[in-house]
Design a protein around this motif. Sequence first.
Motif, PDB file in Angstrom:
ATOM      1  N   TYR A 196      40.734  28.616  34.443  1.00 16.92           N
ATOM      2  CA  TYR A 196      41.688  29.728  35.630  1.00 16.92           C
ATOM      3  C   TYR A 196      41.537  31.267  35.637  1.00 16.92           C
ATOM      4  O   TYR A 196      41.459  31.943  35.731  1.00 16.92           O
ATOM      5  N   ALA A 197      41.676  31.347  33.858  1.00 15.83           N
ATOM      6  CA  ALA A 197      41.884  33.170  33.147  1.00 15.83           C
ATOM      7  C   ALA A 197      40.016  33.633  33.737  1.00 15.83           C
ATOM      8  O   ALA A 197      40.087  34.137  33.676  1.00 15.83           O
ATOM      9  N   SER A 198      39.416  32.488  32.923  1.00 10.34           N
ATOM     10  CA  SER A 198      37.622  33.156  33.208  1.00 10.34           C
ATOM     11  C   SER A 198      37.339  33.014  34.357  1.00 10.34           C
ATOM     12  O   SER A 198      36.293  33.955  34.601  1.00 10.34           O
ATOM     13  N   ALA A 199      37.673  32.449  35.395  1.00  9.62           N
ATOM     14  CA  ALA A 199      37.385  32.244  36.515  1.00  9.62           C
ATOM     15  C   ALA A 199      37.781  33.257  37.453  1.00  9.62           C
ATOM     16  O   ALA A 199      36.580  33.977  37.949  1.00  9.62           O
ATOM     17  N   LEU A 200      38.764  33.858  37.296  1.00 15.05           N
ATOM     18  CA  LEU A 200      39.372  35.067  37.774  1.00 15.05           C
ATOM     19  C   LEU A 200      38.613  35.928  37.109  1.00 15.05           C
ATOM     20  O   LEU A 200      38.210  36.456  37.957  1.00 15.05           O
ATOM     21  N   ILE A 201      38.447  35.900  35.981  1.00 14.58           N
ATOM     22  CA  ILE A 201      37.813  37.747  35.309  1.00 14.58           C
ATOM     23  C   ILE A 201      36.199  37.801  35.916  1.00 14.58           C
ATOM     24  O   ILE A 201      35.568  39.006  35.716  1.00 14.58           O
ATOM     25  N   GLN A 202      35.639  36.361  36.238  1.00 13.06           N
ATOM     26  CA  GLN A 202      33.817  36.582  35.922  1.00 13.06           C
ATOM     27  C   GLN A 202      34.338  36.757  37.568  1.00 13.06           C
ATOM     28  O   GLN A 202      33.148  37.573  37.964  1.00 13.06           O
ATOM     29  N   GLU A 203      35.056  37.019  38.564  1.00  8.21           N
ATOM     30  CA  GLU A 203      35.330  37.013  39.972  1.00  8.21           C
ATOM     31  C   GLU A 203      35.461  38.265  39.471  1.00  8.21           C
ATOM     32  O   GLU A 203      34.810  39.268  41.038  1.00  8.21           O
ATOM     33  N   ILE A 224      48.414  42.212  33.898  1.00 12.08           N
ATOM     34  CA  ILE A 224      49.429  41.628  34.366  1.00 12.08           C
ATOM     35  C   ILE A 224      50.870  41.697  33.343  1.00 12.08           C
ATOM     36  O   ILE A 224      50.078  41.555  32.803  1.00 12.08           O
ATOM     37  N   GLY A 225      51.623  42.515  34.911  1.00 14.33           N
ATOM     38  CA  GLY A 225      52.566  42.199  33.608  1.00 14.33           C
ATOM     39  C   GLY A 225      53.527  40.620  33.625  1.00 14.33           C
ATOM     40  O   GLY A 225      52.906  40.173  34.061  1.00 14.33           O
ATOM     41  N   GLN A 226      55.212  40.428  33.089  1.00 11.79           N
ATOM     42  CA  GLN A 226      55.783  39.740  32.423  1.00 11.79           C
ATOM     43  C   GLN A 226      56.267  38.303  33.453  1.00 11.79           C
ATOM     44  O   GLN A 226      57.456  39.127  34.143  1.00 11.79           O
ATOM     45  N   ASN A 249      54.326  33.093  31.752  1.00 13.88           N
ATOM     46  CA  ASN A 249      53.503  33.845  30.519  1.00 13.88           C
ATOM     47  C   ASN A 249      52.230  34.046  30.079  1.00 13.88           C
ATOM     48  O   ASN A 249      51.781  34.941  29.748  1.00 13.88           O
ATOM     49  N   SER A 250      52.891  32.488  29.044  1.00 19.70           N
ATOM     50  CA  SER A 250      51.288  32.528  28.352  1.00 19.70           C
ATOM     51  C   SER A 250      50.178  32.493  29.407  1.00 19.70           C
ATOM     52  O   SER A 250      49.091  32.657  28.752  1.00 19.70           O
ATOM     53  N   ALA A 251      50.031  31.912  30.753  1.00 16.89           N
ATOM     54  CA  ALA A 251      48.907  32.201  31.159  1.00 16.89           C
ATOM     55  C   ALA A 251      48.347  33.479  31.416  1.00 16.89           C
ATOM     56  O   ALA A 251      47.153  34.362  31.184  1.00 16.89           O
ATOM     57  N   ASN A 252      49.571  34.751  31.811  1.00 14.03           N
ATOM     58  CA  ASN A 252      48.790  35.737  32.033  1.00 14.03           C
ATOM     59  C   ASN A 252      48.549  37.031  30.783  1.00 14.03           C
ATOM     60  O   ASN A 252      47.366  36.942  31.161  1.00 14.03           O
ATOM     61  N   GLN A 253      48.734  35.828  29.525  1.00 12.01           N
ATOM     62  CA  GLN A 253      48.328  36.480  28.628  1.00 12.01           C
ATOM     63  C   GLN A 253      46.664  36.085  28.004  1.00 12.01           C
ATOM     64  O   GLN A 253      46.429  36.852  28.070  1.00 12.01           O
ATOM     65  N   LEU A 254      46.613  35.000  28.778  1.00  9.73           N
ATOM     66  CA  LEU A 254      45.217  34.274  28.749  1.00  9.73           C
ATOM     67  C   LEU A 254      44.084  35.435  29.629  1.00  9.73           C
ATOM     68  O   LEU A 254      43.598  35.581  29.534  1.00  9.73           O
TER      69      LEU A 254
END
Length: 368
Positions: A196-203, A224-226, A249-254
């Motif tokens: 999901y993080a990769s898909a977001l960054i690609q867009e 992204i904050g905490q 938070n771990s998903a946000n850090q990715l």
Amino acid sequence: MASEQKRWLVVHVIAIILALNNVAYEVNGDPQVPCYFIFGDSLVDNGNNNGIASLARANYLPYGIDFPDGPTGRFSNGKTVVDTVAELLGFDAYIPPYADAGGRDILNGVNYASAAAGIRDETGQQLGGRISFGGQVNNYKNTVSQVVDILGDEDSAANYLSQCIYSVGLGSNDYLNNYFMPNYYQTSSQYTPEEYASALIQEYSGLIRDLYSYGARKLVLNGIGQIGCSPNALAQNSEDGSTCVEKINSANQLFNNLLKSLVNNLNSELPDAKFIYINNYDIFQDLINSPQSYGFTVTNAGCCGVGKNNGQITCLPGQTPCQNRDEHLFWDAFHPSEAANVIVGRRSYSAQSSSDVYPMDIRQLAQL
């Protein structure tokens, strides 16, 4: 003798006048950059959702209770982070929302942010209308055409826009109002957190490149904050009501790690542009770890809202908020207080720690 005294007096009067002029210039000098363009969500929305059929609106008290103009659509008791940065950049007025901006005022910049907006178009749809990152970029393209008309030709507009600061802060809602809302969205069953993080960054990367194609050269990409430490996350997912929710938070850090890598990639691929990363996650970690040193006494509850820790929903119209607002890290279920926003804005503009920004702060970016 009299003539010498007269000359001495004239010289000193002139010196005093020049000194006063210099002081006036320092106080009312030109901004460090000609304009400031802002893309984001409710953390920096300053009125774009006011005229939209949406539950994500803040144009009523107690929002704006400490802001000079009262409720404006800002999801804060007072200033947002970008208001603080605008002050530090030397602007004598806050950057207007796209909904209200027009004429030559757009030459100072425009705020396109929209509460509930995300990188993905569907993000936040359960709250009603909002302007996604893609929609905000399209609105910016409309502004660019107006700048061309005002300045006379595309070359003049491109030269002007290349000197401006662009701030982008999206992604929070793609988690809050998408991935971690499985009753409304399928993304958590379609993607692992890494995917999901990769898909977001690609867009995200594609839309950043659109901004570059339309003149952006000095870009601030905000991490992204905490989110897992917000009163809402604590109320819904924390066993003790104070321990931050690790899976969020771990998903946000990715996402943040990929965003920082994107800054490196864009700086190498687009050498006539400069990208920087603001490490909001660690700045907030500092505020949570050492609240007393920043004047905060409450870090796990909103100043207003409903439910446990005022964390179930945001402030209700006419609700009476807490009195010690400057001592609260959070204003409502999701959004920082003005006191916290000012700290984050100052550290974004002029880094307090080497980890606050990468590879430089906004002050240095403005000087390029």
